[in-house]
Design a protein around this motif. Structure first.
Motif, mmCIF file in Angstrom:
data_model
loop_
_atom_site.group_PDB
_atom_site.id
_atom_site.type_symbol
_atom_site.label_atom_id
_atom_site.label_comp_id
_atom_site.label_asym_id
_atom_site.label_seq_id
_atom_site.Cartn_x
_atom_site.Cartn_y
_atom_site.Cartn_z
ATOM 1 N N ARG A 56 40.712 51.410 51.006
ATOM 2 C CA ARG A 56 41.641 51.654 49.907
ATOM 3 C C ARG A 56 40.899 52.179 48.688
ATOM 4 O O ARG A 56 41.369 53.093 47.994
ATOM 5 C CB ARG A 56 42.376 50.360 49.539
ATOM 6 N N GLN A 57 39.745 51.594 48.417
ATOM 7 C CA GLN A 57 38.958 52.005 47.270
ATOM 8 C C GLN A 57 37.507 51.660 47.541
ATOM 9 O O GLN A 57 37.197 50.672 48.211
ATOM 10 C CB GLN A 57 39.437 51.297 45.994
ATOM 11 N N ARG A 142 31.234 55.176 23.992
ATOM 12 C CA ARG A 142 32.034 54.982 25.199
ATOM 13 C C ARG A 142 32.112 53.502 25.556
ATOM 14 O O ARG A 142 31.118 52.779 25.461
ATOM 15 C CB ARG A 142 31.441 55.775 26.361
ATOM 16 N N THR A 143 33.277 53.075 25.963
ATOM 17 C CA THR A 143 33.496 51.687 26.376
ATOM 18 C C THR A 143 33.685 51.646 27.882
ATOM 19 O O THR A 143 34.535 52.359 28.443
ATOM 20 C CB THR A 143 34.728 51.083 25.689
ATOM 21 N N TYR A 144 32.901 50.819 28.529
ATOM 22 C CA TYR A 144 32.950 50.693 29.978
ATOM 23 C C TYR A 144 33.593 49.357 30.348
ATOM 24 O O TYR A 144 33.095 48.295 29.942
ATOM 25 C CB TYR A 144 31.545 50.745 30.567
ATOM 26 N N PRO A 145 34.682 49.356 31.124
ATOM 27 C CA PRO A 145 35.274 48.078 31.573
ATOM 28 C C PRO A 145 34.332 47.351 32.526
ATOM 29 O O PRO A 145 33.471 47.962 33.177
ATOM 30 C CB PRO A 145 36.557 48.512 32.277
ATOM 31 N N ALA A 146 34.523 46.052 32.636
ATOM 32 C CA ALA A 146 33.730 45.247 33.561
ATOM 33 C C ALA A 146 34.148 45.543 34.989
ATOM 34 O O ALA A 146 35.312 45.840 35.282
ATOM 35 C CB ALA A 146 33.902 43.763 33.246
ATOM 36 N N LEU A 151 37.988 45.220 40.026
ATOM 37 C CA LEU A 151 38.289 44.532 41.284
ATOM 38 C C LEU A 151 39.599 43.756 41.201
ATOM 39 O O LEU A 151 40.328 43.639 42.188
ATOM 40 C CB LEU A 151 37.146 43.573 41.636
ATOM 41 N N ALA A 152 39.902 43.212 40.008
ATOM 42 C CA ALA A 152 41.136 42.452 39.835
ATOM 43 C C ALA A 152 42.350 43.350 39.694
ATOM 44 O O ALA A 152 43.491 42.873 39.764
ATOM 45 C CB ALA A 152 41.016 41.543 38.609
ATOM 46 N N GLY A 153 42.125 44.661 39.472
ATOM 47 C CA GLY A 153 43.238 45.592 39.365
ATOM 48 C C GLY A 153 43.934 45.558 38.025
ATOM 49 O O GLY A 153 45.102 45.955 37.923
ATOM 50 N N LEU A 154 43.232 45.091 36.959
ATOM 51 C CA LEU A 154 43.846 45.054 35.637
ATOM 52 C C LEU A 154 43.931 46.463 35.059
ATOM 53 O O LEU A 154 42.964 47.235 35.111
ATOM 54 C CB LEU A 154 43.039 44.163 34.688
ATOM 55 N N LYS A 155 45.057 46.797 34.488
ATOM 56 C CA LYS A 155 45.238 48.106 33.875
ATOM 57 C C LYS A 155 44.748 48.096 32.431
ATOM 58 O O LYS A 155 44.057 49.006 31.992
ATOM 59 C CB LYS A 155 46.713 48.510 33.932
ATOM 60 N N GLU A 226 38.515 37.109 40.840
ATOM 61 C CA GLU A 226 39.433 36.030 41.195
ATOM 62 C C GLU A 226 39.830 35.210 39.970
ATOM 63 O O GLU A 226 40.963 34.751 39.855
ATOM 64 C CB GLU A 226 38.790 35.136 42.262
ATOM 65 N N GLY A 227 38.879 35.028 39.053
ATOM 66 C CA GLY A 227 39.205 34.318 37.828
ATOM 67 C C GLY A 227 40.216 35.064 36.981
ATOM 68 O O GLY A 227 41.095 34.461 36.344
ATOM 69 N N LEU A 228 40.116 36.408 36.976
ATOM 70 C CA LEU A 228 41.050 37.212 36.187
ATOM 71 C C LEU A 228 42.449 37.233 36.786
ATOM 72 O O LEU A 228 43.408 37.620 36.107
ATOM 73 C CB LEU A 228 40.514 38.642 36.061
#
Length: 729
Positions: A56-57, A142-146, A151-155, A226-228
């Motif tokens: 999938r990714q 530039r800001t880089y997401p964690a 992995l948690a799929g947060l938008k 998983e925590g997110l």
């Protein structure tokens, strides 16, 4: 590093070791570890093998050696482009807690193109165990997401810090080998529809995973994802549990029952142990370390205090002392008893020092056997105390008499044998604090010992009167100065001459705040406070003044004063009386000393000797309240008296009781046979007055003749009676 860092790590490391769950199967790690050479060509082959599985990714978590092999670079670029939007890159920090650009190795722009780049940067504790991570890292503009956010799929990427779900067991994370994948060692569909992370542990600093030791950093990213996914993600810090711990301590300090305290502490312990890990499943982080440290310090202090108190509350004999008994509430329905052993200090003086404890323990064992008390407390001066079930008073007194019988057998301490004499003080005042009850029983035991009584009961009204009695010395002096204490005089009638021939001096006290104080209670308090001597000598001085004034009118007038049984055996009594009458120049024969029974005399032989010497000086002696208590035939036989006074309780029933009439008749005959006069007191009516005259009584006293009066009133009445008597004659 702070004092709470260690307990915090120990708690979470232990909790996540035992509380675990399997990792999600939707994320698969493809490891390139073990491959001989990882160049861009090899990485391209791995990505191609993964693509054929139709994931999938894909996240590429590799250091890409771009620029060393143009052919390999081209192949890698082509295969990455073939993924379209299904591929992203991960830049991992070389060290924990670093967020600067030099800590990350980003993929070459030619390779990454416009594909997303995520970062993996962790915050650790003092032993390099990961605890949290930022939602994003800003480098330059530039800001880089964690990586965990991806992995948690947060938008949306919120600011702040998130916390991994360390209940995920890293050993259960699905993992395949890139080498085996390239050799077609896995069945088709293994990676289909799943998120794939292509990573290598070589060259990356490993980190501690709470509860599971050192693990590859990708395990932390999966736990972070998983925590997110939890409903909440917030750090409530240590404050809630600390407030709960402090509140529990304050609450338990107000509790009286030890069982309730223990239950509260057990409940708090369960909360501190299980609540933090339980709310972690909701995404809430509550740290128990500060509360645990607080309770550990508090518990250590309480244990030290308990140890110190145990030392303070233990007597030299090894038995708990009175402080131990009075420091805890005494249950309702229990009496407090103090036993005192007579001449205990003399017993100890006879024994070697190493046998003192054995002496106290032998006494305590007898008391324990006789009373059924499980614990006997040892005080100074031969005092022993305990609390036992309350019984009806007559049963309790009988029980203590039986307990005394146990001490009829002598004590055998080593080679020494001792007879013992034991007395008891009993407090039955439920509802008072333990210290007051122990002191009350102690005072009663000492009073029983001094008065020679087996048992003394401390009544509640005495407790209320204690401040008054303890300050009686100063109050009496003040009353004498202010005139609040004064003498009243009650006339006595002489049947033979038919006139008033004397009076009894009676002390009175009108206190400015307490009002009229009954003589019986007042005299009893004075005796207990040791002030009866001063009062008696003051009464003697005032009575002499009155007697001299009345006798100046011509007719003989006898003045009676009362002498407490506590004074009659004192060595200086006779000399004090001699000095006063000599100084005042009065004939002692005008003074009658009435020996009262308010408190029993201590030394009968000394008392008889003193009374004989007073009579030799010329004083008349009277036995007061004859027929009651000690004032009986024993007094009549021993004391060299001149008169006896029949108690008012017999006189009041003279008309209605044949028995009392017979007793009075016999008493008058007995007194006359011994050459003594008889005074009947308490006459309140004319019929009684005349009947006593018919029975041969010598003198009469009572309300029928006159109430006790101030001297000036009595003096005027006596003058008027004297004038009428003279005219009649």
């Amino acid at each position: 590093m702070s004092i709470t860092d260690i307990p915090r790590h120990v708690y979470w490391n232990t909790a996540f070791h035992f509380v675990t769950r399997p990792a999600p199967s939707s994320v698969v790690v493809v490891s390139v570890d073990g491959m001989p050479e990882l160049d861009t060509a090899t990485e391209a082959r791995v990505l191609e093998g993964v693509r054929r599985q139709m994931p999938r990714q894909v996240f590429v978590d590799l250091r890409i050696p771009y620029g060393l092999d143009a052919s390999g670079d081209k192949q890698l670029k082509a295969i990455i482009d073939s993924y379209g939007t299904d591929v992203a890159f991960v830049a991992r920090a070389s060290e924990a807690n670093r967020k600067d650009k030099s800590a990350f190795t980003f993929p070459a722009r030619e390779i990454a193109g416009k594909h997303p780049i995520y970062v993996s940067s962790w915050n650790d504790n003092f032993i390099h165990a990961a605890v949290s991570a930022p939602y994003s890292v800003t480098i330059g503009e530039r800001t880089y997401p964690a990586f965990a956010v991806a992995l948690a799929g947060l938008k949306a990427v919120p600011p702040g810090t998130f916390y991994p779900d360390f209940t995920v067991d890293p050993a259960t994370i699905p993992q395949v080998s890139a080498r085996t994948l390239l050799q077609n060692g896995y069945s088709p569909g293994l990676l289909t529809g799943r998120t794939v992370v292509i990573t290598a542990s070589n060259g990356i600093a490993p980190m501690r995973y709470l509860g599971h030791g050192i693990k590859p950093p990708v395990s932390l990213d999966i736990a972070g994802a998983e925590g997110l996914k939890r409903p909440l993600n917030a750090d409530l810090s240590f404050l809630p549990l600390l407030l709960l711990a402090v509140g529990t301590v304050l609450l338990t300090n107000r509790m009286q029952r030890r069982a309730a305290k223990n239950m509260a502490y057990v409940a708090l312990t369960m909360i501190l142990v299980f609540l933090p890990i339980s709310v972690r499943f909701l995404g809430l982080v509550v740290h128990p370390d500060v509360a645990m440290t607080f309770m550990s310090i508090y518990g250590a202090i309480r244990l030290w205090q308990r140890r110190t108190r145990r030392i303070q509350q233990t007597s030299t004999s090894g038995l708990p002392n009175f402080l131990a008994l009075s420091s805890h509430p005494i249950e309702v329905g229990r009496d407090v008893i103090v036993a005192v052993v007579g001449r205990y200090e003399e017993i100890l003086a006879t024994l070697p020092r190493d046998l003192h404890g054995e002496c106290a323990n032998q006494i305590a064992r007898r008391l324990s056997v006789g009373s059924g008390a499980g614990q006997i407390f040892h005080g100074d001066g031969g005092h022993f105390a305990w609390a036992e079930e309350a019984r009806p008073l007559d049963v309790q007194l009988s029980h203590l008499e039986g307990l005394r019988a146990l001490f009829s057998a002598p004590l055998q301490i080593g080679t020494h044998t001792f007879d013992t004499n034991i007395h008891f003080g009993l407090d039955r005042n439920e509802g008072l604090d333990a210290l007051t009850r122990v002191n009350s029983a102690l005072a009663s035991a000492n009073e029983a010992l001094s008065n020679g009584r087996p048992v003394e009961v401390f009544e509640a009204h005495r407790l209320a009167e204690a401040p008054w009695e303890l300050s009686l010395h100063a109050r009496i002096d003040e009353g004498l100065r202010n005139g609040d204490i004064w003498l009243a005089f009650q006339p006595q009638w002489d049947y033979r001459t038919g006139r008033i021939s004397g009076a009894e001096a009676l002390i009175r006290w009108n206190h400015p705040t307490r009002g009229y104080i009954a003589p019986d209670a007042f005299i009893l308090q004075a005796e207990r406070a040791g002030r009866i001597d001063a009062l008696t000598y003051w009464v003697l001085e005032e009575a002499i003044t009155a007697a001299q004034a009345v006798n100046a009118l011509g007719s003989r007038f006898q003045m009676s004063i009362n002498l407490s049984g506590q004074m009659v055996d004192k060595p200086d009594l006779v000399e004090n009386f001699r000095e006063i009458v000599t100084r005042r120049g009065i004939d002692p024969g005008l003074l009658t000393i009435e020996i009262t029974e308010t408190s029993g005399m201590n030394n009968r032989s000394d008392a008889v000797r003193n009374m004989s010497r007073l009579r030799d000086l010329g004083f008349r002696l009277s036995i007061d309240d004859f027929g009651t208590g000690e004032a009986s035939l024993a007094y009549l036989a021993d004391l060299p008296s001149d008169e006896l006074k029949i108690d008012r309780r017999f006189v009041s029933r003279l008309l209605s009781s044949d028995r009392d009439r017979a007793i009075i008749t016999s008493t008058i005959g007995l007194a006359h046979a011994l050459g003594q006069a008889v005074v009947a007191e308490g006459i309140e009516d004319e019929a009684t007055f005349h009947l006593l005259a018919a029975l041969g009584c010598d003198h009469a006293q009572g309300y029928y003749l006159s109430k006790p009066q101030p001297f000036d009133v009595m003096f005027r009445d006596y003058q008027a009676r004297l004038m009428r008597h003279s005219r009649a004659v």
